[in-house]
Design a protein around this motif. Structure first.
Motif, PDB file in Angstrom:
ATOM      1  N   SER A  57      -1.865  -6.962   4.301  1.00  0.00           N
ATOM      2  CA  SER A  57      -2.246  -7.730   3.111  1.00  0.00           C
ATOM      3  C   SER A  57      -2.380  -6.776   1.930  1.00  0.00           C
ATOM      4  O   SER A  57      -2.500  -5.562   2.105  1.00  0.00           O
ATOM      5  CB  SER A  57      -3.557  -8.476   3.347  1.00  0.00           C
ATOM      6  OG  SER A  57      -4.597  -7.570   3.640  1.00  0.00           O
ATOM      7  N   GLN A  58      -2.394  -7.364   0.744  1.00  0.00           N
ATOM      8  CA  GLN A  58      -2.547  -6.568  -0.474  1.00  0.00           C
ATOM      9  C   GLN A  58      -3.993  -6.116  -0.597  1.00  0.00           C
ATOM     10  O   GLN A  58      -4.930  -6.878  -0.310  1.00  0.00           O
ATOM     11  CB  GLN A  58      -2.154  -7.395  -1.688  1.00  0.00           C
ATOM     12  CG  GLN A  58      -2.127  -6.609  -2.971  1.00  0.00           C
ATOM     13  CD  GLN A  58      -1.593  -7.446  -4.117  1.00  0.00           C
ATOM     14  OE1 GLN A  58      -0.997  -8.487  -3.916  1.00  0.00           O
ATOM     15  NE2 GLN A  58      -1.833  -6.974  -5.326  1.00  0.00           N
ATOM     16  N   CYS A  59      -4.187  -4.903  -1.037  1.00  0.00           N
ATOM     17  CA  CYS A  59      -5.525  -4.360  -1.257  1.00  0.00           C
ATOM     18  C   CYS A  59      -6.146  -5.085  -2.452  1.00  0.00           C
ATOM     19  O   CYS A  59      -5.539  -5.132  -3.523  1.00  0.00           O
ATOM     20  CB  CYS A  59      -5.429  -2.859  -1.519  1.00  0.00           C
ATOM     21  SG  CYS A  59      -7.007  -2.045  -1.648  1.00  0.00           S
ATOM     22  N   THR A 100      -1.747  -1.393   0.147  1.00  0.00           N
ATOM     23  CA  THR A 100      -1.573  -2.357   1.230  1.00  0.00           C
ATOM     24  C   THR A 100      -2.566  -2.039   2.333  1.00  0.00           C
ATOM     25  O   THR A 100      -2.779  -0.871   2.675  1.00  0.00           O
ATOM     26  CB  THR A 100      -0.132  -2.292   1.790  1.00  0.00           C
ATOM     27  OG1 THR A 100       0.788  -2.536   0.733  1.00  0.00           O
ATOM     28  CG2 THR A 100       0.078  -3.311   2.890  1.00  0.00           C
ATOM     29  N   ARG A 126      -3.658  -3.257  -6.639  1.00  0.00           N
ATOM     30  CA  ARG A 126      -2.475  -4.081  -6.385  1.00  0.00           C
ATOM     31  C   ARG A 126      -1.328  -3.301  -5.755  1.00  0.00           C
ATOM     32  O   ARG A 126      -0.464  -3.882  -5.122  1.00  0.00           O
ATOM     33  CB  ARG A 126      -2.001  -4.766  -7.666  1.00  0.00           C
ATOM     34  CG  ARG A 126      -2.943  -5.877  -8.089  1.00  0.00           C
ATOM     35  CD  ARG A 126      -2.396  -6.635  -9.241  1.00  0.00           C
ATOM     36  NE  ARG A 126      -2.435  -5.765 -10.433  1.00  0.00           N
ATOM     37  CZ  ARG A 126      -1.852  -6.033 -11.571  1.00  0.00           C
ATOM     38  NH1 ARG A 126      -1.160  -7.124 -11.712  1.00  0.00           N
ATOM     39  NH2 ARG A 126      -1.959  -5.203 -12.590  1.00  0.00           N
ATOM     40  N   ARG A 127      -1.322  -1.971  -5.910  1.00  0.00           N
ATOM     41  CA  ARG A 127      -0.259  -1.178  -5.304  1.00  0.00           C
ATOM     42  C   ARG A 127      -0.556  -0.850  -3.846  1.00  0.00           C
ATOM     43  O   ARG A 127       0.333  -0.456  -3.106  1.00  0.00           O
ATOM     44  CB  ARG A 127      -0.050   0.115  -6.085  1.00  0.00           C
ATOM     45  CG  ARG A 127       0.479  -0.132  -7.486  1.00  0.00           C
ATOM     46  CD  ARG A 127       0.656   1.166  -8.226  1.00  0.00           C
ATOM     47  NE  ARG A 127      -0.625   1.855  -8.333  1.00  0.00           N
ATOM     48  CZ  ARG A 127      -0.781   3.167  -8.448  1.00  0.00           C
ATOM     49  NH1 ARG A 127       0.258   3.945  -8.482  1.00  0.00           N
ATOM     50  NH2 ARG A 127      -1.978   3.691  -8.539  1.00  0.00           N
ATOM     51  N   ARG A 159      -6.378   1.144   4.667  1.00  0.00           N
ATOM     52  CA  ARG A 159      -5.251   1.236   3.742  1.00  0.00           C
ATOM     53  C   ARG A 159      -4.103   1.897   4.503  1.00  0.00           C
ATOM     54  O   ARG A 159      -4.324   2.790   5.322  1.00  0.00           O
ATOM     55  CB  ARG A 159      -5.608   2.088   2.532  1.00  0.00           C
ATOM     56  CG  ARG A 159      -6.624   1.466   1.598  1.00  0.00           C
ATOM     57  CD  ARG A 159      -6.965   2.444   0.482  1.00  0.00           C
ATOM     58  NE  ARG A 159      -5.819   2.656  -0.379  1.00  0.00           N
ATOM     59  CZ  ARG A 159      -5.599   1.984  -1.508  1.00  0.00           C
ATOM     60  NH1 ARG A 159      -6.469   1.084  -1.912  1.00  0.00           N
ATOM     61  NH2 ARG A 159      -4.537   2.227  -2.235  1.00  0.00           N
TER      62      ARG A 159
END
Length: 170
Positions: free
Chosen positions: A92-94, A101, A98-99, A61
């Motif tokens: 990419s998005q985690c 990265t 959703r918040r 993250r």
């Protein structure tokens, strides 16, 4: 500020502190120059790549990567943007937040890290470990494990590398 309650540094503590500050700055500068000269990247980029290479699936993250590199979110984001531009890192998005990265080291980034690592290790040896005895290396490890543990306990500071701390403790 109450001057009477300030615990000023004793002469040997001041000498140790100033030696640490000067030595840290010179070592960081030497490592940065070596990486710039031989690999075309600053030490900060190398640290990001190295942290990612050590992570499960070469992914962290962004918030964890910032903590691991002791970098602000904005400074890390700028650096990762550069590394993305080189094709060394992918964001990419985690999936579970959703918040959040994720930053992932690409195969190209891993190849760049593998190419840079021997020169970096040579510089670390030349500027640090070759100057110390085995006993001094053990003392240095003990000192920094104590400092890191104290900072973690007192301030909640995240250790810079899981692997190094895990290996030293084991």
């Amino acid at each position: 500020m109450d001057e009477g309650s300030t615990r000023w540094l004793e002469p040997e503590e001041m000498h140790a502190w100033l030696s640490f500050i000067a030595g840290s700055a010179l070592l960081e500068s030497a490592l940065d120059r070596q990486l710039q000269r031989e690999s075309g990247m600053p030490h900060a980029y190398y640290q990001i790549l190295a942290m990612l290479s050590d992570a499960p699936r070469r992914t962290l993250r962004m918030s964890d990567l910032a903590a691991a590199t002791q970098s602000s979110q904005s400074r890390l984001s700028h650096a990762v943007s550069k590394l993305e531009g080189y094709g060394w890192v992918h964001r990419s998005q985690c999936p579970d937040d959703r918040r959040g990265t994720l930053a992932t080291l690409t195969e190209q980034g891993m190849a760049v890290l593998r190419e840079a690592a021997p020169g970096h290790v040579r510089a670390v040896r030349e500027h640090l470990f070759d100057l110390l005895t085995r006993e001094q290396v053990a003392q240095l490890t003990d000192i920094w494990q104590t400092v890191l543990a104290g900072m973690r306990d007192r301030d909640g500071v995240v250790a810079t590398t899981r692997t190094v701390l895990g290996e030293a403790a084991g």
